[in-house]
Design an enzyme around this catalytic site. Structure first.
Site, mmCIF file in Angstrom:
data_model
loop_
_atom_site.group_PDB
_atom_site.id
_atom_site.type_symbol
_atom_site.label_atom_id
_atom_site.label_comp_id
_atom_site.label_asym_id
_atom_site.label_seq_id
_atom_site.Cartn_x
_atom_site.Cartn_y
_atom_site.Cartn_z
ATOM 1 N N HIS A 1 0.837 -1.198 0.000
ATOM 2 C CA HIS A 1 0.000 0.000 0.000
ATOM 3 C C HIS A 1 0.870 1.246 0.000
ATOM 4 O O HIS A 1 1.950 1.256 0.595
ATOM 5 C CB HIS A 1 -0.935 0.011 1.221
ATOM 6 C CG HIS A 1 -1.901 -1.117 1.210
ATOM 7 N ND1 HIS A 1 -3.110 -1.049 0.556
ATOM 8 C CD2 HIS A 1 -1.840 -2.361 1.746
ATOM 9 C CE1 HIS A 1 -3.756 -2.189 0.703
ATOM 10 N NE2 HIS A 1 -3.004 -3.005 1.414
ATOM 11 N N LYS B 1 15.026 -6.553 -2.293
ATOM 12 C CA LYS B 1 15.617 -6.043 -3.532
ATOM 13 C C LYS B 1 16.060 -7.230 -4.381
ATOM 14 O O LYS B 1 16.152 -8.358 -3.903
ATOM 15 C CB LYS B 1 16.776 -5.091 -3.254
ATOM 16 C CG LYS B 1 17.957 -5.730 -2.568
ATOM 17 C CD LYS B 1 19.027 -4.688 -2.327
ATOM 18 C CE LYS B 1 20.224 -5.358 -1.642
ATOM 19 N NZ LYS B 1 21.291 -4.410 -1.397
ATOM 20 N N LYS C 1 27.772 -15.598 -1.303
ATOM 21 C CA LYS C 1 28.814 -16.330 -2.037
ATOM 22 C C LYS C 1 28.250 -16.875 -3.335
ATOM 23 O O LYS C 1 27.038 -17.027 -3.504
ATOM 24 C CB LYS C 1 29.396 -17.452 -1.197
ATOM 25 C CG LYS C 1 28.428 -18.575 -0.849
ATOM 26 C CD LYS C 1 29.108 -19.621 0.002
ATOM 27 C CE LYS C 1 28.130 -20.692 0.450
ATOM 28 N NZ LYS C 1 28.769 -21.703 1.282
#
Length: 166
Positions: A96, A144, A161
């Site tokens: 929202h 992200k 890694k």
């Protein structure tokens, strides 16, 4: 119209999907296709996967989605070829806008790359892409994009890694 579709889906989900025998992957794929999901060959969606709107799913060949996964598909969720989504993972395409009155809904797609693995109880935020071959550690919070062929973990999730195939 969307509420009607979701209402019908919830009835069909309860009667014909979530109590279907575990081995009936083809049956569940058929039910998802009836509701507009794009489902590839050899897809394994287990019976206790919670799906908000199947018409917003794209499931590529041989991906697997375990019991207890939540696909909160207010927007498009794409799961790549041979990708695995483990128990309790939560993929959420909706949020929202807290800066506006009424907190209007915002949807952003989620893309899980080919041969990626989302481990148990990970949370994937709206608008995130997980790279091909990446592994997202258990209980990670991904806010992200994550790169290809990396092992990523944490809160917030970070690449730690390179993933090497033997």
């Amino acid at each position: 119209m969307n509420r009607i579709k979701r209402g019908i889906w919830n009835i069909v989900y309860t009667l014909f999907f979530c109590y279907s025998p575990r081995v009936l992957f083809g049956w569940r794929a058929f039910v998802l296709r009836i509701f507009g999901a794009k489902v590839g060959k050899g897809v394994h969606v287990y019976p206790k996967v919670k799906i908000w709107a199947p018409w917003n799913l794209i499931l590529h060949d041989q991906c697997g989605i375990a019991n207890g996964v939540t696909l909160y598909s207010q927007g498009i969720i794409t799961i790549g070829h041979k990708a695995v989504i483990s128990q309790g993972a939560h993929l959420c395409t909706g949020t929202h806008d807290y800066t506006r009155k009424g907190f209007p809904l915002i949807t952003m797609p989620i893309n899980i790359g080919d041969e990626a693995w989302i481990a148990a109880e990970a949370f994937i935020h709206p608008g995130v892409s997980i790279g091909d071959g990446s592994v997202i550690g258990a209980r990670s919070v991904v806010n992200k994009d994550m790169p290809d062929w990396m092992v990523c973990t944490g809160h917030p999730c970070k690449p730690i890694k390179q993933r090497k195939i033997q």
